[in-house]
Scaffold this motif. Structure first.
Motif, PDB file in Angstrom:
ATOM      1  N   ASP A  97       0.862  -1.180   0.000  1.00  0.00           N
ATOM      2  CA  ASP A  97       0.000   0.000   0.000  1.00  0.00           C
ATOM      3  C   ASP A  97       0.905   1.239   0.000  1.00  0.00           C
ATOM      4  O   ASP A  97       1.469   1.613   1.030  1.00  0.00           O
ATOM      5  N   LYS A  98       1.041   1.869  -1.160  1.00  0.00           N
ATOM      6  CA  LYS A  98       1.981   2.982  -1.305  1.00  0.00           C
ATOM      7  C   LYS A  98       1.572   4.213  -0.502  1.00  0.00           C
ATOM      8  O   LYS A  98       2.405   5.089  -0.246  1.00  0.00           O
ATOM      9  N   SER A  99       0.303   4.271  -0.102  1.00  0.00           N
ATOM     10  CA  SER A  99      -0.131   5.406   0.714  1.00  0.00           C
ATOM     11  C   SER A  99       0.403   5.309   2.137  1.00  0.00           C
ATOM     12  O   SER A  99       0.358   6.293   2.888  1.00  0.00           O
ATOM     13  N   LYS A 100       0.929   4.132   2.517  1.00  0.00           N
ATOM     14  CA  LYS A 100       1.424   3.936   3.879  1.00  0.00           C
ATOM     15  C   LYS A 100       2.927   4.185   4.008  1.00  0.00           C
ATOM     16  O   LYS A 100       3.460   4.198   5.119  1.00  0.00           O
ATOM     17  N   GLN A 145      -2.578  -2.741   8.531  1.00  0.00           N
ATOM     18  CA  GLN A 145      -2.439  -3.241   7.167  1.00  0.00           C
ATOM     19  C   GLN A 145      -1.441  -2.399   6.381  1.00  0.00           C
ATOM     20  O   GLN A 145      -1.503  -1.170   6.380  1.00  0.00           O
ATOM     21  N   GLY A 188      -0.476  -3.786   3.112  1.00  0.00           N
ATOM     22  CA  GLY A 188      -0.596  -4.256   1.736  1.00  0.00           C
ATOM     23  C   GLY A 188      -1.486  -5.476   1.646  1.00  0.00           C
ATOM     24  O   GLY A 188      -2.207  -5.807   2.592  1.00  0.00           O
ATOM     25  N   THR A 189      -1.438  -6.143   0.506  1.00  0.00           N
ATOM     26  CA  THR A 189      -2.223  -7.359   0.287  1.00  0.00           C
ATOM     27  C   THR A 189      -1.360  -8.433  -0.355  1.00  0.00           C
ATOM     28  O   THR A 189      -0.341  -8.140  -0.983  1.00  0.00           O
ATOM     29  N   LYS A 240      -5.132  -9.534   3.663  1.00  0.00           N
ATOM     30  CA  LYS A 240      -4.374  -8.402   4.172  1.00  0.00           C
ATOM     31  C   LYS A 240      -2.994  -8.845   4.660  1.00  0.00           C
ATOM     32  O   LYS A 240      -2.852  -9.933   5.240  1.00  0.00           O
TER      33      LYS A 240
END
Length: 429
Positions: free
Chosen positions: A346-349, A365, A367-368, A390
């Motif tokens: 998750d690049k927003s993290k 979380q 990523g996935t 997740k």
């Protein structure tokens, strides 16, 4: 659905692994959207009364939203009446100006594919069939269907609607969808409104005090001619344009399949119920014999090459990550070991360097995890169906206090300075 059907001449079919005799066909597992078999699945073709699955979806949605109710009485319009008394079509005769409950009309539609009753439902929901058709196409877009064109609520050719076809549609138009979009509609119908099979699984039922019984056109149901274990839906369709079509579904244990055949033929190339239900049985048996749900990666699985992430401004400089739950997929026999993990961060993290910034919570979380099989040619109905789990942090990381951060910066400064001096001296030598 048209009761009488003109048989079409035999035609050659392209070879495929199951040798399905149909212009198009598909089989899926509905909870994951996994495509188990596909033939010409993206070409828009006539769908006949399989159109009524969209009418059913909008009906269930209207019931859920309390716009109408099952016991609500609907007065039958002259239009619905005229269509309902046409004996060349699948119908229950409805009296103009007389009330029928929505539940009665729905059962006539779902069991006997009654066209007049379907129009009455469309009018009950939208006020007119023309407005209902707009709702059908809008809902198709909302559900993510890609190849579709609805021109009426029934699936009949517009020429069968006594010159009263919906405004904005042509006098000889007929609804179309691809096999893939038809399967996706069926999957969404069953997912969002699972009660649908309580009615589609009924082999026969009386309608009020009319003589005889409504016999389900799905002849794969228990007690009917092509009975097949586990079948409980979903919708047949037949017109000259579409040929014999069928969206079927069956469940064995916890494993369900949805199948679609369009313009199905028997082994002699003749359009028939033997062809429609025989080709469906062939697909279903292949599905039940060769596929099952398998756990590919367990809970707390640590992904090779992605067992941790770097952390900035934290008491610790990294945090371990793992899957929150097991990842289970529909797997073909013999291919259990063919899947590779695909981690999507998750690049927003994270920052530009791929680092998390403290503080970080446990089980946060990041990523996935998906699974990829290079041998799989069919894939999934859409990206929305792609199974994933997740990936979360295994522990919390507190933010370091100002003194620690300052000392790290000081240490970094002198480290950079020493590196610079060292490089300069090496240059002298």
């Amino acid at each position: 659905m048209i009761v009488s059907f003109i048989q079409l001449p035999g035609q050659a079919f392209a070879d495929d692994q199951l040798d399905i005799h149909a212009d198009a066909a598909i089989m899926i597992e509905p909870t994951t959207g996994k495509i188990l078999y596909a033939k010409n699945a993206d070409e828009p073709l006539g769908i006949a009364s399989m159109t009524k699955m969209m009418t059913e979806y909008l009906l269930f949605e209207a019931i859920k939203d309390k716009k109408i109710s099952w016991d609500q009485e609907e007065m039958i319009s002259e239009y619905a009446h005229k269509v309902s008394v046409d004996t060349q079509l699948s119908n229950i005769a409805l009296n103009a100006g007389k009330p029928y409950t929505v539940k009665e009309l729905y059962e006539a539609m779902a069991i006997y594919s009654a066209n007049g009753a379907t129009i009455a439902i469309a009018e009950a929901i939208a006020g007119s069939e023309a407005k209902f058709v707009e709702m059908m196409n809008a809902k198709a877009e909302e559900l993510g269907l890609e190849q579709y064109h609805f021109v009426n609520s029934t699936g009949l050719n517009n020429r069968d609607l006594k010159g009263m076809h919906p405004k904005g549609t042509k006098a000889d138009e007929e609804s179309t969808m691809s096999a893939k979009s038809t399967a996706m509609l069926a999957a969404r119908l069953m997912k969002d409104f699972p009660d649908v099979t309580e009615t589609t699984s009924i082999p026969k039922k009386r309608f009020r005090d009319l003589p005889g019984e409504m016999k389900n056109w799905n002849k794969m149901l228990p007690s009917l001619e092509f009975e097949y274990d586990g079948v409980d839906g979903l919708k047949t369709g037949t017109t000259d344009f579409a040929g014999r079509c069928f969206t079927g579904t069956a469940k064995r244990g916890d494993f369900r399949v949805i199948t679609v055949v369009m313009n199905a033929k028997d082994d002699n190339g003749v359009s028939s119920d033997q062809g429609r239900f025989g080709q469906t049985k062939k697909m279903m048996e292949y599905g039940f014999e060769n596929f099952s749900m398998k756990e590919i990666f367990p809970k707390n699985y640590k992904i090779k090459g992605h067992k941790s992430l770097k952390v900035v401004k934290g008491k610790e400089k990294s945090v371990k990550i793992q899957t929150e739950k097991p990842l289970s997929l529909i797997v073909k026999k013999g291919e259990e070991e063919s899947y590779q993990p695909v981690f999507k961060l998750d690049k927003s993290k994270v920052n530009k360097e791929g680092e998390l910034t403290a503080p970080i919570k446990k089980n946060e979380q990041v990523g996935t995890l998906e699974a990829q099989n290079k041998n799989d040619e069919n894939g999934y109905l859409s990206k929305d169906f792609q199974p994933s789990v997740k990936v979360v942090t295994t522990n919390e990381v507190e933010k370091a206090n100002w003194f620690v951060l300052m000392m790290r910066n000081v240490g970094g400064f002198f480290s950079d300075l020493w590196t610079s001096v060292s490089d300069t001296v090496k240059g002298w030598l």
